[in-house]
Design a protein around this motif. Structure first.
Motif, mmCIF file in Angstrom:
data_model
loop_
_atom_site.group_PDB
_atom_site.id
_atom_site.type_symbol
_atom_site.label_atom_id
_atom_site.label_comp_id
_atom_site.label_asym_id
_atom_site.label_seq_id
_atom_site.Cartn_x
_atom_site.Cartn_y
_atom_site.Cartn_z
ATOM 1 N N PHE A 148 0.819 -1.306 -0.066
ATOM 2 C CA PHE A 148 -0.078 -0.063 -0.070
ATOM 3 C C PHE A 148 1.066 1.267 0.104
ATOM 4 O O PHE A 148 0.533 2.185 -0.784
ATOM 5 N N GLY A 149 2.083 1.313 0.814
ATOM 6 C CA GLY A 149 2.862 2.490 0.742
ATOM 7 C C GLY A 149 2.200 3.607 1.052
ATOM 8 O O GLY A 149 1.541 3.891 2.177
ATOM 9 N N THR A 150 2.374 4.586 0.366
ATOM 10 C CA THR A 150 1.947 5.951 0.292
ATOM 11 C C THR A 150 0.170 6.036 0.089
ATOM 12 O O THR A 150 -0.363 7.114 0.298
ATOM 13 N N GLY A 151 -0.101 4.937 -0.708
ATOM 14 C CA GLY A 151 -1.467 5.122 -1.285
ATOM 15 C C GLY A 151 -1.760 5.732 -2.538
ATOM 16 O O GLY A 151 -2.789 5.558 -3.135
ATOM 17 N N LEU A 152 -0.466 5.933 -3.125
ATOM 18 C CA LEU A 152 -0.560 6.361 -4.418
ATOM 19 C C LEU A 152 -1.311 5.871 -5.562
ATOM 20 O O LEU A 152 -1.841 6.206 -6.266
ATOM 21 N N ASN A 153 -0.800 4.404 -5.586
ATOM 22 C CA ASN A 153 -1.466 3.722 -6.772
ATOM 23 C C ASN A 153 -2.911 3.837 -6.398
ATOM 24 O O ASN A 153 -3.893 3.474 -7.384
ATOM 25 N N ALA A 175 -16.555 3.680 -3.431
ATOM 26 C CA ALA A 175 -15.482 2.612 -3.252
ATOM 27 C C ALA A 175 -15.131 2.291 -1.591
ATOM 28 O O ALA A 175 -15.630 3.084 -0.732
ATOM 29 N N THR A 176 -14.605 1.268 -1.530
ATOM 30 C CA THR A 176 -14.240 0.714 -0.162
ATOM 31 C C THR A 176 -12.697 0.002 -0.173
ATOM 32 O O THR A 176 -12.600 -0.488 -1.184
ATOM 33 N N ILE A 177 -12.042 0.447 0.718
ATOM 34 C CA ILE A 177 -10.567 -0.069 0.858
ATOM 35 C C ILE A 177 -10.366 -0.898 2.019
ATOM 36 O O ILE A 177 -10.846 -0.443 3.282
ATOM 37 N N ASP A 178 -10.168 -2.102 1.907
ATOM 38 C CA ASP A 178 -9.806 -2.948 3.122
ATOM 39 C C ASP A 178 -8.178 -2.875 3.181
ATOM 40 O O ASP A 178 -7.551 -3.773 2.201
ATOM 41 N N LEU A 179 -7.786 -2.531 4.330
ATOM 42 C CA LEU A 179 -6.076 -2.592 4.383
ATOM 43 C C LEU A 179 -5.796 -3.455 5.346
ATOM 44 O O LEU A 179 -6.276 -3.260 6.386
ATOM 45 N N ALA A 180 -5.093 -4.521 5.007
ATOM 46 C CA ALA A 180 -4.343 -5.381 5.902
ATOM 47 C C ALA A 180 -2.858 -5.076 6.490
ATOM 48 O O ALA A 180 -1.976 -5.082 5.771
ATOM 49 N N VAL A 181 -2.988 -4.525 7.755
ATOM 50 C CA VAL A 181 -1.643 -4.184 8.084
ATOM 51 C C VAL A 181 -0.997 -5.421 8.611
ATOM 52 O O VAL A 181 -1.315 -5.681 9.995
ATOM 53 N N HIS A 191 4.280 -2.428 7.117
ATOM 54 C CA HIS A 191 4.942 -1.371 7.659
ATOM 55 C C HIS A 191 4.217 -0.085 7.382
ATOM 56 O O HIS A 191 4.923 0.853 6.272
ATOM 57 N N PRO A 192 3.096 0.373 7.857
ATOM 58 C CA PRO A 192 2.311 1.409 7.542
ATOM 59 C C PRO A 192 3.047 2.895 7.703
ATOM 60 O O PRO A 192 3.583 2.878 8.859
ATOM 61 N N ILE A 193 2.961 3.817 7.031
ATOM 62 C CA ILE A 193 3.464 4.998 7.285
ATOM 63 C C ILE A 193 1.962 5.743 8.117
ATOM 64 O O ILE A 193 0.958 5.417 8.229
ATOM 65 N N THR A 194 2.380 7.161 8.526
ATOM 66 C CA THR A 194 1.327 7.871 9.275
ATOM 67 C C THR A 194 0.731 8.596 8.120
ATOM 68 O O THR A 194 1.155 8.920 7.044
ATOM 69 N N ALA A 195 -0.483 9.148 8.659
ATOM 70 C CA ALA A 195 -1.336 10.051 7.787
ATOM 71 C C ALA A 195 -0.533 11.369 7.528
ATOM 72 O O ALA A 195 -0.520 11.639 6.357
ATOM 73 N N GLU A 196 0.244 11.767 8.331
ATOM 74 C CA GLU A 196 0.923 12.896 8.061
ATOM 75 C C GLU A 196 2.056 12.659 7.063
ATOM 76 O O GLU A 196 2.397 13.526 6.258
ATOM 77 N N GLY A 198 -4.107 4.286 10.494
ATOM 78 C CA GLY A 198 -3.250 4.294 11.570
ATOM 79 C C GLY A 198 -2.234 2.835 11.602
ATOM 80 O O GLY A 198 -2.167 2.214 10.167
ATOM 81 N N ARG A 199 -1.469 2.452 12.206
ATOM 82 C CA ARG A 199 -0.429 1.487 12.308
ATOM 83 C C ARG A 199 -0.890 0.200 13.104
ATOM 84 O O ARG A 199 0.060 -0.606 13.115
ATOM 85 N N ALA A 200 -1.909 0.129 13.696
ATOM 86 C CA ALA A 200 -2.321 -0.944 14.552
ATOM 87 C C ALA A 200 -2.403 -2.024 13.524
ATOM 88 O O ALA A 200 -2.947 -2.099 12.518
ATOM 89 N N ARG A 201 -1.771 -3.323 14.110
ATOM 90 C CA ARG A 201 -2.358 -4.461 13.309
ATOM 91 C C ARG A 201 -3.407 -5.070 13.248
ATOM 92 O O ARG A 201 -4.324 -4.845 13.881
#
Length: 233
Positions: free
Chosen positions: A61-66, A137-143, A92-97, A122-125
């Motif tokens: 996912f990185g910065t979310g650019l894709n 749209a809906t995004i499901d992000l697996a940290v 390894h998620p980054i912060t919103a900032e 956020g960065r919680a697993r």
């Protein structure tokens, strides 16, 4: 998870992985690279023509650019009444900032970036859902680690953005077991795209059942890969 950010900034303001020593996106033009490698590589927007639901999977996912580039295309070319579902993995998620700073270089995506950053998980697993009704749209992000994420997800993807850091620097993301899980979570006719043409990746995708082809690369990269699962979408 460590409190230390996985991201470091270069002197010219580019985000770079502190863990893998690789860039998050092309220093030439990350958005143009995303559009050429992943959107074009997966045959978008044509692949979702006539669909009421379309699912895109992403490794990295990185910065979310894709995903911002995908959402920008979706809001312009989505079939009437259709919904986009994104499943993405980031160990390894980054912060919103940090995301806001990285994405600020593309003002044409500013409105979408603001929506995404405001709901940044956020960065919680674990699994995090980001609802974006403004663009259907809906995004499901697996940290979590990629193998656990793919094993726990029960969906089927119509397109895959394979965007982990370089196979030479992050080989765990590109193991045969991971590519086999990608195939197992692919709908008939699903397409996959990646910036790398590493032999191990080509062989892993082919062994998993994809038909793999090299295509002209973006910028300094001579080639990239497109792959497709057999069957009709």
């Amino acid at each position: 998870m460590s409190d230390e950010s996985p991201l470091a900034w270069t002197d010219d303001g580019q985000p770079r992985s502190r863990l893998y020593g690789d860039v998050y996106f092309s220093v030439e033009d990350g958005l143009a690279e995303t559009r050429a490698v992943f959107l074009q590589g997966c045959g978008l927007p044509g692949a979702w023509t006539g669909r009421t639901r379309f699912t895109v999977g992403e490794l990295g996912f990185g910065t979310g650019l894709n995903i911002l580039a995908l959402l920008d295309l979706w809001r312009t070319h989505a079939p009437s009444g259709a919904h986009l579902h994104v499943f993405s993995v980031e160990a390894h998620p980054i912060t919103a900032e940090e995301a806001a700073r990285a994405l600020a270089r593309w003002p044409e995506l500013a409105d979408l970036a603001a929506l995404l950053v405001a709901r940044w998980p956020g960065r919680a697993r674990g699994f995090h859902r980001i609802d974006l009704p403004e663009v259907s749209a809906t995004i499901d992000l697996a940290v979590m680690d990629v193998e656990a994420a793919l094993s726990d997800w029960s969906g089927q993807s119509d397109a895959w953005f394979l965007d982990g850091f370089s196979p030479a620097l992050n080989p765990a993301m590109w193991r045969d077991e991971i590519l086999a899980l990608v195939a197992a979570r692919s709908a008939p006719g699903a397409r996959a795209a990646t910036f790398t043409v590493a032999g191990a990746v080509r062989r892993g995708l082919a062994a998993a059942g994809f038909a793999v082809d090299k295509r002209p690369g973006f910028g300094r990269k001579r080639e990239r890969l497109e792959a497709r699962m057999p069957g009709a979408p």
